[in-house]
Design a protein around this motif. Structure first.
Motif, mmCIF file in Angstrom:
data_model
loop_
_atom_site.group_PDB
_atom_site.id
_atom_site.type_symbol
_atom_site.label_atom_id
_atom_site.label_comp_id
_atom_site.label_asym_id
_atom_site.label_seq_id
_atom_site.Cartn_x
_atom_site.Cartn_y
_atom_site.Cartn_z
ATOM 1 N N LYS A 32 75.195 -36.002 32.191
ATOM 2 C CA LYS A 32 74.851 -35.460 33.504
ATOM 3 C C LYS A 32 74.006 -36.472 34.256
ATOM 4 O O LYS A 32 73.223 -37.209 33.650
ATOM 5 N N ALA A 33 74.149 -36.485 35.567
ATOM 6 C CA ALA A 33 73.336 -37.374 36.394
ATOM 7 C C ALA A 33 73.095 -36.724 37.748
ATOM 8 O O ALA A 33 73.945 -36.003 38.267
ATOM 9 N N VAL A 34 71.917 -36.989 38.289
ATOM 10 C CA VAL A 34 71.575 -36.579 39.648
ATOM 11 C C VAL A 34 71.220 -37.868 40.374
ATOM 12 O O VAL A 34 70.324 -38.598 39.954
ATOM 13 N N VAL A 35 71.957 -38.165 41.450
ATOM 14 C CA VAL A 35 71.827 -39.437 42.143
ATOM 15 C C VAL A 35 71.409 -39.207 43.592
ATOM 16 O O VAL A 35 71.956 -38.334 44.275
ATOM 17 N N TYR A 45 76.598 -35.360 39.021
ATOM 18 C CA TYR A 45 77.749 -35.869 38.274
ATOM 19 C C TYR A 45 77.722 -35.297 36.864
ATOM 20 O O TYR A 45 76.665 -35.186 36.247
ATOM 21 N N VAL A 46 78.891 -34.929 36.377
ATOM 22 C CA VAL A 46 79.056 -34.491 34.998
ATOM 23 C C VAL A 46 80.138 -35.374 34.388
ATOM 24 O O VAL A 46 81.247 -35.450 34.908
ATOM 25 N N ARG A 47 79.756 -36.073 33.309
ATOM 26 C CA ARG A 47 80.640 -37.035 32.638
ATOM 27 C C ARG A 47 81.284 -38.002 33.632
ATOM 28 O O ARG A 47 82.472 -38.287 33.566
ATOM 29 N N GLY A 48 80.483 -38.459 34.586
ATOM 30 C CA GLY A 48 80.939 -39.461 35.542
ATOM 31 C C GLY A 48 81.711 -38.923 36.734
ATOM 32 O O GLY A 48 82.052 -39.678 37.632
ATOM 33 N N LYS A 49 81.986 -37.632 36.761
ATOM 34 C CA LYS A 49 82.731 -37.046 37.877
ATOM 35 C C LYS A 49 81.780 -36.270 38.775
ATOM 36 O O LYS A 49 80.971 -35.482 38.302
ATOM 37 N N LYS A 50 81.907 -36.494 40.076
ATOM 38 C CA LYS A 50 81.055 -35.789 41.030
ATOM 39 C C LYS A 50 81.472 -34.322 41.072
ATOM 40 O O LYS A 50 82.658 -34.004 41.169
ATOM 41 N N VAL A 51 80.487 -33.441 40.954
ATOM 42 C CA VAL A 51 80.757 -32.004 40.982
ATOM 43 C C VAL A 51 79.901 -31.354 42.060
ATOM 44 O O VAL A 51 78.851 -31.865 42.428
ATOM 45 N N ASN A 55 75.592 -23.566 43.126
ATOM 46 C CA ASN A 55 74.140 -23.572 43.275
ATOM 47 C C ASN A 55 73.551 -24.960 43.544
ATOM 48 O O ASN A 55 72.358 -25.097 43.690
ATOM 49 N N PHE A 56 74.386 -26.019 43.654
ATOM 50 C CA PHE A 56 73.866 -27.350 43.958
ATOM 51 C C PHE A 56 74.312 -27.851 45.317
ATOM 52 O O PHE A 56 73.904 -28.904 45.745
ATOM 53 N N GLN A 57 75.198 -27.136 46.006
ATOM 54 C CA GLN A 57 75.698 -27.613 47.285
ATOM 55 C C GLN A 57 74.560 -27.732 48.288
ATOM 56 O O GLN A 57 73.747 -26.825 48.444
ATOM 57 N N HIS A 58 74.531 -28.844 48.969
ATOM 58 C CA HIS A 58 73.549 -29.097 50.028
ATOM 59 C C HIS A 58 72.116 -28.899 49.538
ATOM 60 O O HIS A 58 71.283 -28.371 50.255
ATOM 61 N N HIS A 59 71.849 -29.320 48.304
ATOM 62 C CA HIS A 59 70.501 -29.164 47.775
ATOM 63 C C HIS A 59 69.705 -30.427 48.074
ATOM 64 O O HIS A 59 70.025 -31.501 47.581
ATOM 65 N N CYS A 94 90.073 -31.150 32.191
ATOM 66 C CA CYS A 94 88.873 -30.467 31.709
ATOM 67 C C CYS A 94 88.064 -29.941 32.893
ATOM 68 O O CYS A 94 87.885 -30.636 33.895
ATOM 69 N N CYS A 95 87.591 -28.719 32.769
ATOM 70 C CA CYS A 95 86.787 -28.093 33.830
ATOM 71 C C CYS A 95 85.353 -28.611 33.837
ATOM 72 O O CYS A 95 84.571 -28.241 34.712
ATOM 73 N N LEU A 96 84.993 -29.437 32.875
ATOM 74 C CA LEU A 96 83.685 -30.076 32.718
ATOM 75 C C LEU A 96 82.591 -29.116 32.289
ATOM 76 O O LEU A 96 81.931 -29.321 31.310
ATOM 77 N N PHE A 97 82.346 -28.081 33.060
ATOM 78 C CA PHE A 97 81.305 -27.154 32.663
ATOM 79 C C PHE A 97 81.883 -25.761 32.608
ATOM 80 O O PHE A 97 82.912 -25.477 33.193
#
Length: 140
Positions: A32-35, A45-51, A55-59, A94-97
């Motif tokens: 996981k990453a927050v950039v 990002y989860v496993r390198g894919k932007k998600v 609950n994270f939109q426009h945060h 994969c749905c990632l989460f």
């Protein structure tokens, strides 16, 4: 405890990365990453894919407490553990989460991929066993 902080020298790029708890002596992964790339808008990002989970939109964290809450929410994501097979670690879809609707720790796509790979492997093993028995029959 598994979060790391990264800052580019000019300060325009800041990232927080989370190392997977499912690491081994041969495989370590950042799951996981927050950039923040030049703005206060967080990209997750989860496993390198932007998600963009709901609950994270426009945060846009404005305080340290907001940032702490964001990192906690990202850390709390239940990730799909994949197929569990080294041959194909994750389904291409994969749905990632995981959402709560999943009973186990795999998304439906990774569960299907796992089932398919196990069937294929079982068929391969049966064919290999049959080929080994053929020379024995010819000798008799």
């Amino acid at each position: 405890m598994l979060w790391a902080f990264h800052k580019e020298p000019t300060g325009k790029f800041v990232a927080f990365t989370h190392i997977s708890e499912n690491t081994s002596s041969t495989f370590v992964s950042t799951d996981k990453a927050v950039v923040f790339d030049g703005a206060l808008e967080a990209e997750v990002y989860v496993r390198g894919k932007k998600v963009t989970p709901q609950n994270f939109q426009h945060h846009t964290p404005m305080t340290v407490e907001d940032l702490d809450a964001l990192l906690y929410n990202v850390e709390s994501l239940s990730l799909c553990k994949g197929t569990g097979l080294d041959l194909s670690r994750y389904s291409p879809d994969c749905c990632l989460f995981l959402e709560r609707k999943y009973r186990n720790s795999r998304c439906s796509n990774c569960s299907l991929k796992r089932t398919h790979l196990k069937k294929t492997e079982a068929q391969r093993l049966r064919r290999a066993a049959a080929k080994q028995k053929e020379p024995l029959k010819k000798q008799a």
